[in-house]
Design a protein around this motif. Sequence first.
Motif, PDB file in Angstrom:
ATOM      1  N   LYS A 136       0.847  -1.191   0.000  1.00 23.11           N
ATOM      2  CA  LYS A 136       0.000   0.000   0.000  1.00 23.11           C
ATOM      3  C   LYS A 136       0.883   1.241   0.000  1.00 23.11           C
ATOM      4  N   ASP A 137       0.287   2.352  -0.401  1.00 22.72           N
ATOM      5  CA  ASP A 137       0.993   3.625  -0.393  1.00 22.72           C
ATOM      6  C   ASP A 137       1.367   3.972   1.045  1.00 22.72           C
ATOM      7  N   GLY A 138       2.637   4.241   1.299  1.00 20.02           N
ATOM      8  CA  GLY A 138       3.111   4.589   2.636  1.00 20.02           C
ATOM      9  C   GLY A 138       3.664   3.407   3.411  1.00 20.02           C
ATOM     10  N   ASP A 139       3.632   2.208   2.854  1.00 23.44           N
ATOM     11  CA  ASP A 139       4.189   1.029   3.528  1.00 23.44           C
ATOM     12  C   ASP A 139       5.715   1.059   3.487  1.00 23.44           C
ATOM     13  N   TYR A 140       6.329   0.385   4.457  1.00 26.39           N
ATOM     14  CA  TYR A 140       7.774   0.208   4.456  1.00 26.39           C
ATOM     15  C   TYR A 140       8.081  -1.074   3.688  1.00 26.39           C
ATOM     16  N   VAL A 141       8.987  -1.003   2.721  1.00 20.50           N
ATOM     17  CA  VAL A 141       9.354  -2.177   1.927  1.00 20.50           C
ATOM     18  C   VAL A 141      10.830  -2.493   2.131  1.00 20.50           C
ATOM     19  N   GLU A 142      11.148  -3.767   2.056  1.00 23.05           N
ATOM     20  CA  GLU A 142      12.532  -4.234   2.146  1.00 23.05           C
ATOM     21  C   GLU A 142      13.098  -4.371   0.737  1.00 23.05           C
ATOM     22  N   LYS A 143      14.415  -4.346   0.622  1.00 25.41           N
ATOM     23  CA  LYS A 143      15.064  -4.532  -0.671  1.00 25.41           C
ATOM     24  C   LYS A 143      14.713  -5.925  -1.209  1.00 25.41           C
ATOM     25  N   ASP A 144      14.396  -6.005  -2.487  1.00 22.64           N
ATOM     26  CA  ASP A 144      14.028  -7.232  -3.215  1.00 22.64           C
ATOM     27  C   ASP A 144      12.668  -7.801  -2.821  1.00 22.64           C
ATOM     28  N   GLN A 145      11.873  -7.075  -2.032  1.00 19.89           N
ATOM     29  CA  GLN A 145      10.509  -7.517  -1.700  1.00 19.89           C
ATOM     30  C   GLN A 145       9.623  -7.238  -2.912  1.00 19.89           C
ATOM     31  N   PRO A 146       8.778  -8.205  -3.324  1.00 18.21           N
ATOM     32  CA  PRO A 146       7.866  -7.946  -4.452  1.00 18.21           C
ATOM     33  C   PRO A 146       6.874  -6.849  -4.065  1.00 18.21           C
ATOM     34  N   ILE A 147       6.778  -5.832  -4.905  1.00 13.71           N
ATOM     35  CA  ILE A 147       5.866  -4.725  -4.599  1.00 13.71           C
ATOM     36  C   ILE A 147       4.683  -4.665  -5.561  1.00 13.71           C
ATOM     37  N   ALA A 148       4.831  -5.259  -6.752  1.00 13.31           N
ATOM     38  CA  ALA A 148       3.742  -5.204  -7.723  1.00 13.31           C
ATOM     39  C   ALA A 148       3.854  -6.376  -8.687  1.00 13.31           C
ATOM     40  N   GLU A 149       2.709  -6.695  -9.315  1.00 14.05           N
ATOM     41  CA  GLU A 149       2.680  -7.663 -10.402  1.00 14.05           C
ATOM     42  C   GLU A 149       2.302  -6.895 -11.659  1.00 14.05           C
ATOM     43  N   VAL A 150       3.089  -7.070 -12.714  1.00 16.20           N
ATOM     44  CA  VAL A 150       2.817  -6.388 -13.976  1.00 16.20           C
ATOM     45  C   VAL A 150       2.559  -7.425 -15.059  1.00 16.20           C
ATOM     46  N   ASP A 151       1.582  -7.123 -15.903  1.00 15.89           N
ATOM     47  CA  ASP A 151       1.225  -8.006 -17.015  1.00 15.89           C
ATOM     48  C   ASP A 151       1.751  -7.415 -18.307  1.00 15.89           C
ATOM     49  N   SER A 152       2.467  -8.219 -19.066  1.00 16.84           N
ATOM     50  CA  SER A 152       2.886  -7.817 -20.407  1.00 16.84           C
ATOM     51  C   SER A 152       2.103  -8.661 -21.395  1.00 16.84           C
ATOM     52  N   ASP A 153       2.434  -8.521 -22.663  1.00 24.32           N
ATOM     53  CA  ASP A 153       1.755  -9.328 -23.682  1.00 24.32           C
ATOM     54  C   ASP A 153       2.082 -10.810 -23.557  1.00 24.32           C
ATOM     55  N   LYS A 154       3.202 -11.119 -22.909  1.00 30.73           N
ATOM     56  CA  LYS A 154       3.660 -12.498 -22.881  1.00 30.73           C
ATOM     57  C   LYS A 154       3.658 -13.148 -21.507  1.00 30.73           C
ATOM     58  N   ALA A 155       3.750 -12.370 -20.419  1.00 34.55           N
ATOM     59  CA  ALA A 155       3.887 -12.981 -19.095  1.00 34.55           C
ATOM     60  C   ALA A 155       3.470 -12.007 -17.997  1.00 34.55           C
ATOM     61  N   THR A 156       3.263 -12.549 -16.799  1.00 34.96           N
ATOM     62  CA  THR A 156       3.041 -11.758 -15.600  1.00 34.96           C
ATOM     63  C   THR A 156       4.326 -11.803 -14.786  1.00 34.96           C
ATOM     64  N   LEU A 157       4.846 -10.645 -14.425  1.00 34.24           N
ATOM     65  CA  LEU A 157       6.120 -10.547 -13.719  1.00 34.24           C
ATOM     66  C   LEU A 157       5.943  -9.803 -12.405  1.00 34.24           C
ATOM     67  N   GLU A 158       6.785 -10.136 -11.425  1.00 34.13           N
ATOM     68  CA  GLU A 158       6.805  -9.398 -10.168  1.00 34.13           C
ATOM     69  C   GLU A 158       7.831  -8.284 -10.268  1.00 34.13           C
ATOM     70  N   LEU A 159       7.492  -7.137  -9.703  1.00 31.26           N
ATOM     71  CA  LEU A 159       8.404  -6.002  -9.684  1.00 31.26           C
ATOM     72  C   LEU A 159       8.985  -5.903  -8.278  1.00 31.26           C
ATOM     73  N   PRO A 160      10.287  -6.178  -8.090  1.00 32.29           N
ATOM     74  CA  PRO A 160      10.879  -6.130  -6.748  1.00 32.29           C
ATOM     75  C   PRO A 160      11.349  -4.719  -6.395  1.00 32.29           C
ATOM     76  N   ALA A 161      11.349  -4.415  -5.090  1.00 31.54           N
ATOM     77  CA  ALA A 161      11.845  -3.131  -4.608  1.00 31.54           C
ATOM     78  C   ALA A 161      13.363  -3.102  -4.776  1.00 31.54           C
ATOM     79  N   GLU A 162      13.879  -1.998  -5.292  1.00 35.54           N
ATOM     80  CA  GLU A 162      15.318  -1.884  -5.526  1.00 35.54           C
ATOM     81  C   GLU A 162      16.067  -1.529  -4.248  1.00 35.54           C
TER      82      GLU A 162
END
Length: 182
Positions: A26-52
Amino acid sequence: MSILEMKVPSPGESITEVEIATWLVKDGDYVEKDQPIAEVDSDKATLELPAEESGIITLKAEEGDVVQVGQVVCLIDMSAAKPEGSAAPVAEAPKAEAPKVEEKKEEPNKEAPVAATYASNTPSPAAKKILDEKGMEPAQVQGTGRDGRITKDDAVKAVPAMGSASSTNGSRAQTTTKLSVL
């Protein structure tokens, strides 16, 4: 105050845009490095977006938005301190689920009917399912099967709504759900 701009990485060759399927934080949450923050869909696959990096996240895109590869989707404030007690709710969740499983295992033992003979008032597996779904006890149904066994037909006839073909309890409302680009 150091803020990191998280950009959408390229999921593959010839893909220029992706859709934000779900935000896992959620907006305002504390995230750790490499924690998945979102799932994105492309034309070919669903990918997780990790926190940098670790820090407080600020979302710049909504679920369902189509964003270009390289576009900023969130900001991470790396100077923010980790809040206290963030790991405690995760440890409590599995404990709450364990008693539910144990209760379900005890229920079938309570339903075993006391019978004069082996088969009298004992429902067949199909009849037992019907009686369980309708909340009826096997003692409420007179069995017509061999040695007084309760058949599926006995269970259907004992449940008033299942015996008639003109049941109007259901609803055929239509719902529309958006499909992913995948």
